[in-house]
Design a protein around this motif. Structure first.
Motif, short mmCIF file in Angstrom:
data_model
loop_
_atom_site.label_atom_id
_atom_site.label_comp_id
_atom_site.label_asym_id
_atom_site.label_seq_id
_atom_site.Cartn_x
_atom_site.Cartn_y
_atom_site.Cartn_z
N ASN A 132 -44.33 -58.30 -16.38
CA ASN A 132 -43.89 -57.08 -16.58
C ASN A 132 -44.22 -56.10 -17.46
O ASN A 132 -44.26 -55.01 -18.16
CB ASN A 132 -42.16 -56.71 -15.91
CG ASN A 132 -42.32 -57.27 -14.29
OD1 ASN A 132 -43.45 -56.64 -13.42
ND2 ASN A 132 -41.25 -57.77 -13.94
N GLU A 133 -43.63 -57.00 -18.48
CA GLU A 133 -43.99 -55.75 -19.75
C GLU A 133 -44.86 -55.63 -20.49
O GLU A 133 -45.32 -54.60 -20.84
CB GLU A 133 -43.45 -57.08 -20.83
CG GLU A 133 -41.44 -57.00 -21.17
CD GLU A 133 -41.81 -58.70 -22.32
OE1 GLU A 133 -40.47 -58.71 -21.53
OE2 GLU A 133 -42.23 -58.98 -22.60
N ILE A 134 -45.97 -56.79 -20.01
CA ILE A 134 -47.55 -56.10 -20.53
C ILE A 134 -47.73 -55.71 -19.61
O ILE A 134 -48.67 -54.47 -20.22
CB ILE A 134 -48.54 -57.69 -20.41
CG1 ILE A 134 -48.16 -58.93 -20.97
CG2 ILE A 134 -49.92 -58.03 -20.21
CD1 ILE A 134 -49.18 -60.42 -20.00
N LEU A 135 -47.58 -55.49 -18.05
CA LEU A 135 -48.32 -54.49 -17.33
C LEU A 135 -47.82 -53.20 -18.05
O LEU A 135 -48.17 -51.69 -17.48
CB LEU A 135 -48.11 -54.39 -15.77
CG LEU A 135 -49.00 -55.70 -15.34
CD1 LEU A 135 -48.59 -55.86 -13.80
CD2 LEU A 135 -50.06 -55.79 -15.66
N ASP A 136 -46.61 -52.96 -17.92
CA ASP A 136 -46.19 -51.88 -18.50
C ASP A 136 -46.07 -51.14 -19.97
O ASP A 136 -46.22 -50.36 -20.24
CB ASP A 136 -44.49 -51.92 -18.70
CG ASP A 136 -43.41 -51.92 -17.32
OD1 ASP A 136 -44.29 -51.54 -16.22
OD2 ASP A 136 -42.26 -52.33 -17.33
N SER A 137 -47.34 -52.17 -20.90
CA SER A 137 -47.18 -51.36 -22.17
C SER A 137 -48.66 -50.95 -22.36
O SER A 137 -49.20 -52.08 -21.31
CB SER A 137 -47.22 -52.71 -23.05
OG SER A 137 -47.68 -52.48 -24.50
N GLU A 138 -48.68 -50.14 -22.74
CA GLU A 138 -50.56 -49.32 -22.85
C GLU A 138 -50.77 -49.93 -23.79
O GLU A 138 -52.60 -49.85 -24.52
CB GLU A 138 -50.20 -47.54 -22.98
CG GLU A 138 -50.04 -47.11 -21.41
CD GLU A 138 -50.23 -45.80 -21.64
OE1 GLU A 138 -50.87 -45.41 -22.34
OE2 GLU A 138 -49.68 -44.98 -20.92
#
Ligand code: SF4
Length: 488
Positions: A187-193
């Protein structure tokens, strides 16, 4: 929040950066799976559904909630087997290949078309079990169902022997905590650009070739360790990690002399290397008349014909060149009708076309030998003649594999697809690119398997292309043989 599917979860397990690139740099994706691998997967998945008898199927729908609702309907109706049973917990989504439901719980069966269990399958099935446990189901067992490599079709297809089931329930419980932490990080990876910083490693190739390798390796210049032919991927990664990447750096290393030779020839534009004595020695092992033979085969994940094994090769075509008494080059060929078992008619024709005890030349003979051996085992009445062919096969690849004949354009390979253009640079009659429709073995295999689905007119055209392709394979061998003879 993005949905996390089981395939996204498995991509994350392979490499964190892969899921980031998949979301933010999709344009860099280069397909690495071929069609036949996917088709085998679908075929095996469909067949496995009837393993436990009648089943209810949740139809695929782009709107996931529709699949979840259909699953709920079947659960309410107390169906005992639901295929593609779909569930969601938070943003985690999964369709389960086969869900078996008893009074006091459920069992998960993840179906794979391979003949062994890879670690990534265990992550896949454990992720599914995690969702169901979070939703309050009593998950009694978690299983990987895969093909049995020892299965041979005898009479009717026997699903209970075709598939092997491995129980990974205990492991799926142990993995719960890991999954919880992984989901948080996904979730953290996908939320970060911000692009994930992850270097090239074994995970780019195992368990699957990563479709973003071209993008992630863009900093590596041409003539690098990944272009060395025959070196294992483990060795390449080991050298890459030590910073030994360019051909210049590799030349200083203590590595196999064949690798050094490939590099040296490419970098220093070396003249052809021809060991006349060794080539003469090889040619002396051949006796006239020589018959040049090449088969085309296809594979079925699920055996269709008597005596066929899982992923067993089915020969459907061959090409044969030979010189007659007056030294004229002649050609014979066989191409089976589509949608029938081609093996018997091919074997009958082969023993008619190849006289007893002549020298038969193949390129990479282990393939031709395995095809003939299988036919000899299947057809007792033809076995003696087939085994004579088998025993008289010699391999034209020998001088190239041993590097007794090597030119820089072979670029470390002894495959005929490299050797031929290297020896005959500007000969359009020997250029596979000039063929229509079929240019290589996998195209021949895929095209023949689908032949029955084409119109009569299309079929004629495709059959002509298949014949031309296979003919070029043996004609190429004749030309290579003649080239070797010139050296004597
Ligand atoms: S190429 Fe390698 S580093 Fe790049 S995303 Fe794929 S697995 Fe990760």
């Amino acid at each position: 929040m993005s949905n996390i599917s089981k395939s996204l979860y498995c991509n994350y397990v392979q490499c964190k950066k892969m899921i980031w690139l998949n979301k933010y740099k999709k344009e860099e994706y280069v397909e690495t799976k071929n069609d036949s691998v996917m088709e085998n997967g679908n075929e095996v998945g469909d067949l496995a559904r009837s393993y436990f008898g009648n089943y209810s199927l949740v139809k695929y729908n782009e709107v996931l909630i529709n699949m979840i609702m259909e699953t709920k309907k079947y659960l309410k109706q107390k169906k005992s087997i639901i295929c593609e049973a779909s569930f969601k917990f938070d943003n985690l989504f999964s369709s389960i290949d086969i869900l078996k439901i008893d009074d006091n719980g459920v069992s998960i069966y993840e179906v794979k078309s391979s003949t062994e269990v890879k670690d990534i399958y265990k992550d896949d099935a454990s992720f599914q079990a995690y969702i169901l446990r979070k939703l309050g189901f009593n998950v009694k067992s978690v299983n990987i169902m895969h093909l049995n490599s020892n299965y041979v079709l005898k009479g009717k297809l026997d699903l209970s022997n075709l598939f092997v089931i491995e129980d990974i329930t205990d492991l799926s419980i142990i993995k719960e905590k890991e999954i919880e932490e992984n989901v948080k990080e996904i979730n953290e990876i996908l939320d970060s650009e911000i692009e994930i910083d992850e270097d090239i490693d074994l995970h780019c190739f195992k368990p699957y070739d990563c479709p973003f390798f071209k993008y992630c390796s863009r900093h590596i210049k041409e003539n690098n360790v990944f272009e060395v032919r025959g070196m294992t991927i483990n060795k390449k990664i080991e050298l890459y990690k030590k910073g030994i990447i360019s051909f210049d750096e590799l030349l200083k290393e203590d590595i196999n002399e064949k690798y050094l030779e490939q590099i040296d020839f490419r970098l220093n534009n070396k003249k052809p290397k021809i060991n006349k004595e060794k080539i003469k020695e090889f040619l002396d092992t051949l006796k006239d008349p020589i018959y040049f033979l090449d088969f085309e085969t296809y594979q079925d994940a699920i055996p269709k014909y008597e005596g066929q094994s899982v992923y067993g090769k089915v020969p459907f075509q061959y090409s044969l060149h030979y010189y007659d008494k007056d030294n004229n080059l002649k050609h014979k060929e066989f191409l089976s009708k589509e949608d029938i078992d081609p093996r018997r008619s091919l074997a009958e024709q082969l023993v008619k076309d190849i006289p007893n005890n002549v020298c038969v030349l193949a390129y990479n003979m282990s393939f031709e030998k395995s095809v003939i051996k299988n036919l000899a085992e299947l057809y007792e009445d033809l076995s003696e003649d087939l085994l004579k062919i088998y025993n008289n096969i010699k391999d034209l690849m020998v001088p190239f594999k041993s590097r007794d004949y090597y030119v820089k354009e072979m670029d470390g390979s002894y495959s005929i697809k490299y050797v031929l253009p290297a020896l005959f640079k500007d000969d359009p009659s020997l250029d596979y690119h000039n063929l229509e429709l079929v240019h290589n073995g996998s195209e021949a295999m895929d095209t023949f398997k689908k032949l029955g689905s084409y119109s009569e007119e299309e079929r004629k055209k495709i059959r002509k292309s298949l014949l031309k392709y296979c003919e070029l394979d043996t004609y190429a061998m004749v030309k290579i043989y003649e080239k070797l003879k010139e050296i004597e």
